[in-house]
Design an enzyme around this catalytic site. Structure first.
Site, mmCIF file in Angstrom:
data_model
loop_
_atom_site.group_PDB
_atom_site.id
_atom_site.type_symbol
_atom_site.label_atom_id
_atom_site.label_comp_id
_atom_site.label_asym_id
_atom_site.label_seq_id
_atom_site.Cartn_x
_atom_site.Cartn_y
_atom_site.Cartn_z
ATOM 1 C CE LYS A 142 -2.438 1.648 3.724
ATOM 2 N NZ LYS A 142 -2.420 3.113 3.797
ATOM 3 C CG LEU A 146 -3.435 8.175 -3.808
ATOM 4 C CD1 LEU A 146 -3.142 8.535 -5.250
ATOM 5 C CD2 LEU A 146 -2.351 8.750 -2.896
ATOM 6 C CE LYS A 147 -8.153 6.808 3.992
ATOM 7 N NZ LYS A 147 -6.727 6.444 4.042
ATOM 8 C CG HIS A 177 -14.768 13.698 -1.717
ATOM 9 N ND1 HIS A 177 -15.133 14.530 -0.694
ATOM 10 C CD2 HIS A 177 -15.869 13.554 -2.477
ATOM 11 C CE1 HIS A 177 -16.403 14.866 -0.812
ATOM 12 N NE2 HIS A 177 -16.879 14.283 -1.897
ATOM 13 C CG ASN A 206 -14.130 15.980 -15.834
ATOM 14 O OD1 ASN A 206 -14.230 15.102 -16.685
ATOM 15 N ND2 ASN A 206 -13.218 16.934 -15.895
ATOM 16 C CB THR A 246 -11.219 4.304 11.779
ATOM 17 O OG1 THR A 246 -9.955 4.631 11.219
ATOM 18 C CG2 THR A 246 -11.826 3.118 11.077
ATOM 19 N NE ARG A 257 1.795 2.444 13.211
ATOM 20 C CZ ARG A 257 0.919 3.220 13.833
ATOM 21 N NH1 ARG A 257 1.336 4.155 14.644
ATOM 22 N NH2 ARG A 257 -0.372 3.042 13.643
HETATM 23 O O1 C5P Z 1 0.990 0.895 11.104
HETATM 24 P P1 C5P Z 1 -0.429 0.398 10.990
HETATM 25 O O2 C5P Z 1 -0.524 -1.115 10.869
HETATM 26 O O3 C5P Z 1 -1.334 0.964 12.041
HETATM 27 O O4 C5P Z 1 -0.881 0.987 9.567
HETATM 28 C C1 C5P Z 1 -2.172 0.862 9.079
HETATM 29 C C2 C5P Z 1 -2.267 1.529 7.732
HETATM 30 O O5 C5P Z 1 -3.636 1.549 7.346
HETATM 31 C C3 C5P Z 1 -1.779 2.965 7.687
HETATM 32 O O6 C5P Z 1 -1.212 3.180 6.392
HETATM 33 C C4 C5P Z 1 -3.030 3.782 7.863
HETATM 34 O O7 C5P Z 1 -2.962 5.018 7.208
HETATM 35 C C5 C5P Z 1 -4.051 2.907 7.162
HETATM 36 N N1 C5P Z 1 -5.423 3.101 7.624
HETATM 37 C C6 C5P Z 1 -5.828 2.955 8.951
HETATM 38 N N2 C5P Z 1 -7.127 3.133 9.321
HETATM 39 C C7 C5P Z 1 -8.023 3.457 8.400
HETATM 40 C C8 C5P Z 1 -7.656 3.613 7.065
HETATM 41 C C9 C5P Z 1 -6.332 3.428 6.713
HETATM 42 O O8 C5P Z 1 -5.016 2.637 9.808
HETATM 43 N N3 C5P Z 1 -9.275 3.603 8.748
#
Ligand code: C5P
Length: 236
Positions: A36, A65-66, A68, A72, A118, A209
């Protein structure tokens, strides 16, 4: 076709440069097939070009990249992302945005919608002018995503069972917030183990992480894939 356990793990390349990302990808080798790329790497020098390099090397790429914007602009962005060779691209789950993205996707690109971030709670939604809380908004947007033909949803593993009851097996559920037993939660508030997330109905797990920051990232990834495989074997 069930997805192979190794291909259900998506490693979040939350690093600041292509050099650091490439060193990690080399270290992980064939233990990981899916990566990702989010804002941090995408907006570093050559970060987006690196998505193309990864895809050309046979890895799958998730561009987080979410998007929005007006329809177009979303459509043209989605076409460009398709040409980078990405497999997944995220958009916010607004009907106009989802429709534009689904209509514009090309090649093998699949669109994933973020229902409600979240980090938002009911009060944040109210402050943003919404009349409904997180659960109701997420459920409504999941229904809209299904009707529009979006390929999948990003959700926490805790939300997966309720969203699955709305979208059935039509859509992919992709879940971050995964922590192997004993790992640091960091800033994630609601975490689940890989096995629990798969049992809750996740198709793909996004892990940052616990792998990127591990002393031995390859071993950490292999441990997670083995846990996914054990859970898959229970269900099969
Ligand atoms: O380091 P960690 O395992 O917490 O990373 C989770 C990844 O998922 C990060 O890139 C974070 O931006 C992404 N993410 C998230 N919660 C979301 C959407 C995306 O933790 N609701």
């Amino acid at each position: 076709m069930p997805i192979a356990p190794r291909d259900r793990l998506i490693v979040a390349l939350d690093v600041a440069s292509v050099e650091t990302a490439q060193a990690l990808v080399t270290q992980l080798g064939d233990a990981v097939s899916f990566y990702k790329i989010g804002y941090q790497l995408a907006f570093s020098a050559d970060g987006l070009h690196y998505a193309r390099t990864l895809a050309d090397s046979g890895k799958q790429v998730f561009l987080d990249l979410k998007l929005h914007d007006i329809g177009n602009t979303v459509a043209e962005g989605v076409k460009s992302a398709s040409r980078l060779g990405a497999t997944f691209l995220t958009v916010h789950a607004y009907p106009q945005t989802m429709k534009a993205a689904v209509q514009a996707r090309e090649r093998n690109l699949q669109i994933l919608a973020v229902t409600v971030l979240t980090s938002y709670d009911d009060r944040d939604l109210m402050a943003a002018g919404y009349g409904a809380g997180v659960r109701a908004t997420a459920a409504e947007r999941a229904k809209q995503a299904l009707e529009i033909g979006v390929d999948g949803l990003i959700c926490s593993a805790a939300e997966a069972p309720s969203l699955r009851s709305i979208v059935g097996t039509e859509m992919l559920l992709v879940t971050p917030g995964i922590r192997p037993a004993g790992a640091e939660a960091g800033d994630q508030k609601r975490v689940m183990t890989p096995a629990a997330a798969i049992a809750a109905g996740a198709d793909y797990l996004v892990v940052g992480r616990p792998i990127v920051g591990a002393d031995d990232p390859r071993a950490a990834a292999q441990t997670i894939v083995a846990e996914i495989a054990r859970q898959d074997a229970k269900v099969a």
